[in-house]
Design a protein around this motif. Structure first.
Motif, mmCIF file in Angstrom:
data_model
loop_
_atom_site.group_PDB
_atom_site.id
_atom_site.type_symbol
_atom_site.label_atom_id
_atom_site.label_comp_id
_atom_site.label_asym_id
_atom_site.label_seq_id
_atom_site.Cartn_x
_atom_site.Cartn_y
_atom_site.Cartn_z
ATOM 1 N N HIS A 1 0.838 -1.200 0.000
ATOM 2 C CA HIS A 1 0.000 0.000 0.000
ATOM 3 C C HIS A 1 0.878 1.258 0.000
ATOM 4 C CE1 HIS A 1 -3.475 2.530 0.964
ATOM 5 N NE2 HIS A 1 -4.227 1.468 0.736
ATOM 6 N N VAL A 2 0.310 2.357 -0.506
ATOM 7 C CA VAL A 2 1.056 3.616 -0.506
ATOM 8 C C VAL A 2 0.952 4.323 0.844
ATOM 9 C CG1 VAL A 2 0.839 3.968 -2.989
ATOM 10 C CG2 VAL A 2 -0.954 4.833 -1.477
ATOM 11 N N CYS A 3 -0.046 3.953 1.641
ATOM 12 C CA CYS A 3 -0.225 4.577 2.954
ATOM 13 C C CYS A 3 0.848 4.072 3.917
ATOM 14 C CB CYS A 3 -1.617 4.268 3.500
ATOM 15 S SG CYS A 3 -1.887 4.813 5.199
ATOM 16 N N GLU A 4 1.584 4.985 4.517
ATOM 17 C CA GLU A 4 2.673 4.587 5.405
ATOM 18 C C GLU A 4 2.161 3.838 6.625
ATOM 19 O OE1 GLU A 4 5.267 7.788 6.390
ATOM 20 O OE2 GLU A 4 6.017 8.031 4.338
ATOM 21 N N GLN A 5 1.003 4.227 7.150
ATOM 22 C CA GLN A 5 0.456 3.541 8.312
ATOM 23 C C GLN A 5 0.096 2.099 7.991
ATOM 24 O OE1 GLN A 5 1.404 5.310 11.177
ATOM 25 N NE2 GLN A 5 -0.485 4.377 11.892
ATOM 26 N N SER A 6 -0.419 1.857 6.786
ATOM 27 C CA SER A 6 -0.725 0.488 6.366
ATOM 28 C C SER A 6 0.542 -0.350 6.275
ATOM 29 C CB SER A 6 -1.455 0.495 5.012
ATOM 30 O OG SER A 6 -2.712 1.123 5.118
ATOM 31 N N ILE A 7 1.589 0.228 5.685
ATOM 32 C CA ILE A 7 2.866 -0.484 5.574
ATOM 33 C C ILE A 7 3.415 -0.790 6.960
ATOM 34 C CG2 ILE A 7 5.246 -0.314 4.762
ATOM 35 C CD1 ILE A 7 4.250 1.524 2.527
ATOM 36 N N LEU A 8 3.351 0.196 7.831
ATOM 37 C CA LEU A 8 3.907 0.052 9.173
ATOM 38 C C LEU A 8 3.191 -1.060 9.948
ATOM 39 C CD1 LEU A 8 6.116 1.603 10.760
ATOM 40 C CD2 LEU A 8 4.288 2.937 11.795
ATOM 41 N N THR A 9 1.859 -1.019 9.950
ATOM 42 C CA THR A 9 1.086 -2.003 10.716
ATOM 43 C C THR A 9 1.215 -3.404 10.135
ATOM 44 O OG1 THR A 9 -0.523 -0.313 11.378
ATOM 45 C CG2 THR A 9 -1.222 -2.606 11.529
ATOM 46 N N SER A 10 1.085 -3.527 8.817
ATOM 47 C CA SER A 10 1.133 -4.857 8.197
ATOM 48 C C SER A 10 2.518 -5.487 8.338
ATOM 49 C CB SER A 10 0.733 -4.768 6.718
ATOM 50 O OG SER A 10 1.580 -3.876 6.014
ATOM 51 N N THR A 11 3.577 -4.690 8.250
ATOM 52 C CA THR A 11 4.932 -5.227 8.408
ATOM 53 C C THR A 11 5.168 -5.692 9.836
ATOM 54 O OG1 THR A 11 5.715 -3.695 6.699
ATOM 55 C CG2 THR A 11 7.380 -4.773 8.046
ATOM 56 N N ALA A 12 4.709 -4.907 10.803
ATOM 57 C CA ALA A 12 4.855 -5.301 12.206
ATOM 58 C C ALA A 12 4.045 -6.561 12.508
ATOM 59 C CB ALA A 12 4.417 -4.166 13.120
ATOM 60 N N LEU A 13 2.849 -6.668 11.934
ATOM 61 C CA LEU A 13 2.029 -7.876 12.130
ATOM 62 C C LEU A 13 2.700 -9.097 11.504
ATOM 63 C CD1 LEU A 13 -1.639 -6.631 11.552
ATOM 64 C CD2 LEU A 13 -0.730 -7.683 13.627
ATOM 65 N N LEU A 14 3.238 -8.928 10.304
ATOM 66 C CA LEU A 14 3.912 -10.042 9.643
ATOM 67 C C LEU A 14 5.121 -10.500 10.451
ATOM 68 C CD1 LEU A 14 4.075 -11.912 7.229
ATOM 69 C CD2 LEU A 14 5.308 -10.134 5.982
ATOM 70 N N THR A 15 5.834 -9.554 11.043
ATOM 71 C CA THR A 15 6.970 -9.909 11.899
ATOM 72 C C THR A 15 6.505 -10.707 13.103
ATOM 73 O OG1 THR A 15 8.104 -7.880 11.218
ATOM 74 C CG2 THR A 15 8.923 -8.981 13.192
ATOM 75 N N ALA A 16 5.396 -10.287 13.712
ATOM 76 C CA ALA A 16 4.849 -11.016 14.860
ATOM 77 C C ALA A 16 4.424 -12.424 14.470
ATOM 78 C CB ALA A 16 3.666 -10.251 15.444
ATOM 79 N N LEU A 17 3.843 -12.591 13.283
ATOM 80 C CA LEU A 17 3.433 -13.923 12.818
ATOM 81 C C LEU A 17 4.652 -14.815 12.598
ATOM 82 C CD1 LEU A 17 0.576 -13.026 10.281
ATOM 83 C CD2 LEU A 17 0.398 -13.596 12.707
ATOM 84 N N LEU A 18 5.693 -14.250 12.000
ATOM 85 C CA LEU A 18 6.916 -15.030 11.791
ATOM 86 C C LEU A 18 7.522 -15.465 13.122
ATOM 87 C CD1 LEU A 18 8.802 -13.177 8.908
ATOM 88 C CD2 LEU A 18 7.860 -15.480 8.849
ATOM 89 N N ARG A 19 7.454 -14.586 14.103
ATOM 90 C CA ARG A 19 8.020 -14.914 15.407
ATOM 91 C C ARG A 19 7.285 -16.090 16.048
ATOM 92 N NH1 ARG A 19 7.444 -10.148 17.574
ATOM 93 N NH2 ARG A 19 9.379 -9.402 16.663
ATOM 94 N N GLN A 20 5.977 -16.198 15.818
ATOM 95 C CA GLN A 20 5.188 -17.276 16.408
ATOM 96 C C GLN A 20 5.268 -18.572 15.617
ATOM 97 O OE1 GLN A 20 1.330 -14.879 17.042
ATOM 98 N NE2 GLN A 20 1.352 -16.287 18.738
#
Length: 685
Positions: A377-396
């Motif tokens: 997405h072009v929205c920085e907040q979308s990039i920020l949230t989705s990347t942090a969520l993906l990192t959390a999923l990888l960690r689990q």
């Protein structure tokens, strides 16, 4: 003689009398239940205050006692035959659906569960048993907060246990209303003549598991059309959807038991049953749809720090820790992470067929269809949230099958190294680009994503991200004379590190292996030279660690504040992790300061040299630099209160750089063998 004959007749009569009495008592209790509906006029009296629960208990006790008295194993007694012939379970299911008297559904669930659990004679093969079982499943598990949740989950526990013992039962229990409707003609022919002693379906008409005689082959069977809704949904309620519904219960014990039952179901040992579960049931779709629903129920944006705070959410304890700070969407985030952890656990414990199918479904529905648009997405907040969520999923993530799908999603399957002129058309290229984003926050979360990815046990990760670009050692210059010793390579001002225009230069292959550092008799000179090269990168006037008692690199990392400083820490953390990988090309490219670089190539050491050269020019303009630098180090270590200083970002960068060089020196010391040659490399083509 006559007296003996009379005694034998008396024994025979005595032997039959209990059986006759049991059947009469069984029929009497059943008629007592049916008469209640004929005679009663009070519609408000709860079922538990009538004699229905007692009569059902007596019927159950009679069935169990009759079976114990039955001599021949596998034969149905008269009472059980009566239950089957007169479709008592069908009638009870209808009474439960009507919920008359109030609470009757609860009584029906309990009776079904106890009959199936306590009667040892196989029952679920009978049409007049598995058909009402299917109907009863459709009565529960669909409305959250149902008053019969406890009884429903007990009922599913019995069914899942039976399937675990005999996977062939899966077809009898899972066929839902739509399947029965579409196969009504064939089903009607499976009923034996009325009042027959056995109501079991003929072998040639029984539902088949893939892989069994009469069933489709497991390898090429497609999902039957009749199990799908026209709108792509998961169809009518059955055991799967009932369990998913119970997993959503607000009662934690009910939800946990339902999850355990579903786990029991997907771990069936039979290959044919597992294939049937994947191809002829909504199992994978229902589980994944719930995961996506939980994702959609979360707020659109989160602070990455809030996501990181919920690290360690387990499916057995999916609620957010009470001691953590509250933030909007906390419970929704905890529910999503908890269900993802459950999906990962299911995939780990399930039969291989189910595990692979469920992993693909999660990757397709959650990662590709849901997360990927947010990552791009072009929205920085979308990039920020989705990347942090993906990192959390990888960690689990723990299951190999889901890890494989996640790696394919992130890195693709392309096996060619990227060229400098390639456009970022892949997701991986976009994510790498985010590591150098205009937003420091996006750069930090993107670097954390790759750091988490590098910790996962999958060979393709390091091969795709690093090794493909180092194959053939294109960073090594060809045709240059090898130095006789290290001193010949220390004239950094004449080094290609400081030449301009390297970005436009192309890679040139080399025909010779790189020079191998000379070693003394004990084989330790090469290691010492390499370690000292990193330790001496930072000039003495920019070092402060010697003035303080060293407590390690990590002591101040967790107390660091400030975005540029945090970004510097994250960059060095990723590079340090890369340097630890045990591969000769990585050793050479990241940790050998003395390789002859090809035109246009930079190594980690050469970049550090340029950074420090630029740094030394900047610190000349900082008044009282040594004192301020020492104060900043003490602040980062928590020894003095933090206060804003001029040039604070620069001073923090100097501290990070010093510690990073020490970190690289320590890694080189540990990785390089004490006896040369320290690298085992094949020459570039």
């Amino acid at each position: 003689m006559l007296s003996r004959l009379g005694a034998l007749l008396q024994e025979a009569v005595g032997a039959w009398e209990p059986s006759i009495d049991l059947l009469e008592a069984f029929v009497e209790h059943w008629k007592g239940i049916t008469h209640y509906y004929i005679e009663s006029t009070d519609e408000n009296t709860p079922a538990k205050k009538t004699d229905i629960p007692w009569r059902l208990k007596q019927m159950l006790d009679i069935l169990v006692y009759e079976e114990k008295q039955q001599g021949a194993a596998g034969e149905a007694g008269p009472c059980l035959e009566y239950l089957l012939q007169h479709k008592i379970l069908e009638t009870l299911c209808t009474l439960g659906k009507a919920e008359y008297p109030p609470g009757m559904r609860q009584q029906v669930f309990q009776f079904f569960s106890k009959v199936l659990a306590q009667v040892q004679h196989p029952l679920l093969h009978y049409l007049n048993v598995h058909r009402p079982v299917q109907k009863l499943l459709r009565l529960g598990g669909t409305v959250p907060g149902s008053l019969t949740e406890k009884e429903e989950v007990q009922f599913t526990t019995v069914l899942c246990s039976k399937i675990q013992q005999d996977p062939a039962l899966l077809t009898y229990i899972l066929e839902g209303k739509k399947i029965i409707g579409k196969k009504k003609t064939s089903r009607e022919s499976t009923t034996l003549p009325k009042e027959a002693a056995s109501h079991k379906e003929p072998p040639d008409r029984e539902p088949k598991l893939d892989g069994e005689p009469g069933g489709a082959q497991a390898s090429n069977t497609q999902l039957p059309a009749e199990t799908k809704d026209p709108d792509g949904g998961i169809g009518e309620s059955n055991l799967i959807t009932s369990l998913i519904g119970l997993c959503k219960s607000k009662k934690s014990r009910v939800a946990l038991k339902a999850q355990e039952n579903l786990l029991l179901l997907v771990s069936v040992a039979s290959q044919a049953a597992a294939t049937y579960l994947v191809q002829s049931s909504p199992c994978c779709l229902a589980i994944t749809e719930h995961l996506c629903q939980l994702y959609q129920s979360m707020p659109a944006f989160f602070d990455p720090a809030d996501i990181a705070a919920l690290e360690g959410i387990s499916w057995r304890l999916p609620s957010a820790p009470s001691d953590e700070a509250s933030f909007p969407g906390k419970e929704a985030l905890a529910a999503f992470l908890g269900w993802f952890d459950y999906c990962d656990h299911l995939i780990m414990e399930a039969h291989t067929v189910v595990a692979d199918a469920l992993a693909k479904a999660v990757a397709e529905k959650l990662l590709v269809e849901t997360l990927q648009p947010q990552l791009l997405h072009v929205c920085e907040q979308s990039i920020l949230t989705s990347t942090a969520l993906l990192t959390a999923l990888l960690r689990q993530l723990r299951s190999p099958a889901l890890l494989r799908e996640a790696v394919t999603f992130l890195l693709g399957t392309e096996r060619q190294p990227e060229a400098p002129e390639d456009s970022p058309h892949t997701l991986c290229a976009h994510l790498i680009g985010h590591c150098d984003h205009l937003s420091d926050e996006i750069s930090i979360v993107s670097l954390r994503l790759f750091e988490e990815l590098l910790q996962k046990p999958h060979e393709w990760i390091i091969r795709s991200l690093i090794l493909h670009n180092l194959e053939g050692r294109p960073y090594v210059a060809r045709g240059l004379p090898e130095p006789e010793n290290y001193e010949d390579t220390l004239d950094l001002e004449e080094d290609p590190y400081f030449t301009d225009g390297f970005l436009d230069s192309g890679f040139q292959p080399s025909s010779k292996p790189p020079p191998v550092p000379t070693t003394n008799s004990d084989g330790k000179t090469a290691v010492t030279e390499i370690v000292n090269s990193f330790l001496c990168l930072v000039p003495e006037e920019a070092k402060t660690s010697a003035f303080l008692e060293e407590t390690g690199y990590d002591t101040y990392v967790h107390d660091a504040y400030g975005l540029p400083y945090s970004l510097n820490l994250q960059v060095t953390s990723v590079l340090s992790r890369l340097a630890l990988f045990p591969h000769p090309h990585i050793h050479e490219y990241l940790l050998d300061p003395y390789i002859n670089l090809a035109p246009g190539c930079r190594s980690l050491f050469s970049v550090l040299v340029r950074v420090i050269g630029d740094l030394m020019q900047r610190i000349q303009r900082v008044p009282q630099f040594p004192g301020k630098l020492l104060l900043v180090r003490k602040q980062l270590m928590g020894q003095v209160p933090g206060e804003q200083l001029d040039h604070q970002t620069l001073l923090q960068g100097v501290v990070v750089l010093e510690e990073f060089c020490k970190e690289l020196a320590a890694i080189a010391f540990v990785k390089f063998p004490p006896h040369g040659p320290h690298l085992n490399l094949s020459p570039p083509p």
